[in-house]
Design an enzyme around this catalytic site. Sequence first.
Site: not given
Ligand code: VG1
Ligand code: CO
Length: 545
Positions: A113-114, A279, A281, A283-284, A378
Amino acid sequence: MEVITVPTAPFHDQRPGTSGLRKKVQQFQQPNYLENFIQSIFDSQRELQDGSLVVGGDGRFYNRQALQIIIRMAAANGVKKLLVGQSGILSTPAVSCIIRKYRLNGGIILSASHNPGGPEGDFGVKFNAGNGGPAPAQVTEAIYQESLNISRYRIMDAVDDIDLDRLGNGTMGNMQWEVIDPVSDYLELMERLFDFDRIASQLQSSRFRMIYDAMNAVTGPYAVAIFNRRLRAPTGSLQDCTPLEDFGGLHPDPNLEYAQKLVNIMFGDRSPDFGAASDGDGDRNMILGRRFFVTPSDSVAILAANAHLIPGYRQGLAGLARSMPTSAALDRVADKLGISCYETPTGWKFFGDLLDAGKVSICGEESFGTSSSHIREKDGLWAVLFWLNILAVTGKSVQETVESHWKEFGRNYYTRHDYEGIDPDAAHGLMEYLRSTFPSLPGNRYGSYAVEQADDFSYLDPFDGSVTEHQGIRIIFAGGSRIVFRLSGTGTQGATLRVYIEKYEDKTGSLFEEAQQALAELIAIADRLAGIRGKTGRDRPSVIT
Ligand code: VG1
Ligand code: CO
């Protein structure tokens, strides 16, 4: 070409976090590391044998090599049909869409992801189930248990790599594979939900300018197909839309800190009317107006409140849901609509049951994640199109849209302070300290705030009866203001403390203050209650959103 069985031994650190297994690239490149985890998926998810699977990723470093390994392992483990995104590309929401549309048994998404990419960056693997959603906790736990006992994996020997760059199909052993266009199924779904003609005429008018930033990550090809080719937005409406293995050195996290290039444009002179980013992947989403930032918690509430303007949601909403740390702005919309608003732990997997049961139509997280029952993930571009559709119908600006929402519902001032890369012992120590002190807080007064309730959030899934505990310390004040503390479950280096701060101001109150200012007293109380500075050695957060 034959199936070979390779002996291996367990790694002991393959328990998935908030969203899949994330580790440094070098860790994934160790012999057998990826193979063990993938075999653990096949061993625990029996329906994949004789079943169907889609695979793809966000294009980060090691994506292509990992895909070739997974494809050979899928064939060796009896998968009958495998779809793979062209050039190895598939966004997380597109995978969810494809699983559902073709009724596949699951999907594997290669993404962290990010988190930054590149040889020194991070890599990740997520497994999505047959409903299109992230594997629920029982499934990730079953995969982890397999990984602790693994002694062999299966892979096809001596096969050529599939040409991922050309659309086409073929067979490998008994498995049929197909390289698919990563965008077309997703685009078709978006066209069913939104009024593309209306959005297109807004985008083509000289009175409206937008800019979308893919942050050199997976949504680039989707944005080009949707905004340029389909909606005919003028050139200059898109930036950084070619997926790069290291995201051009960016941290593809769409927030005010990491999406600097977009933020500078939107807060500069002659800024466009609408700005958005996604982001790694896809989804955000982050939504910006001209010199205006939309808090994700407000964004999901505004989408829900305006859903009647959108073709795909005109028939009404069944219910709403938000993650616990997300502000209660959404709850106020639910009240007005006379529907339920569910509160779940952080992570999209917790929305799955509610969506599957038809209880929820729109849901969101404060972390820039928003989506609906159209898929089980998402969805960044969905949120962008939803906003564009609202603006095209109402003719209002982003700022007017948000401010008129506050005037109707009141405002939940909101901020999240992240302390990234802190010492894990210090982070756990801080949480333990809060766990031992919160029971004595109710009744205490701090300045203008009186503690009404304090707990460690736990969630009872209304459908499968599972209980998820220790999801964050909540301190709730009279009048609905809150401070929440939790540790991130997605990082790969040190620990990240997240502090979520919220204050409700009703519609007759002061609605237009700067958020950090309006929350200053609560921010100071958070430090006083948890001893953040003393325990972490940091005098300020690394990211404020
Ligand atoms: C973070 C966010 C959470 C989100 C997750 C995955 O998790 O707070 O709301 O669902 O990332 O998003 P954490 O445990 O680091 O707070 V993604 O775009 O990385 O799939
Ligand atoms: Co993501």
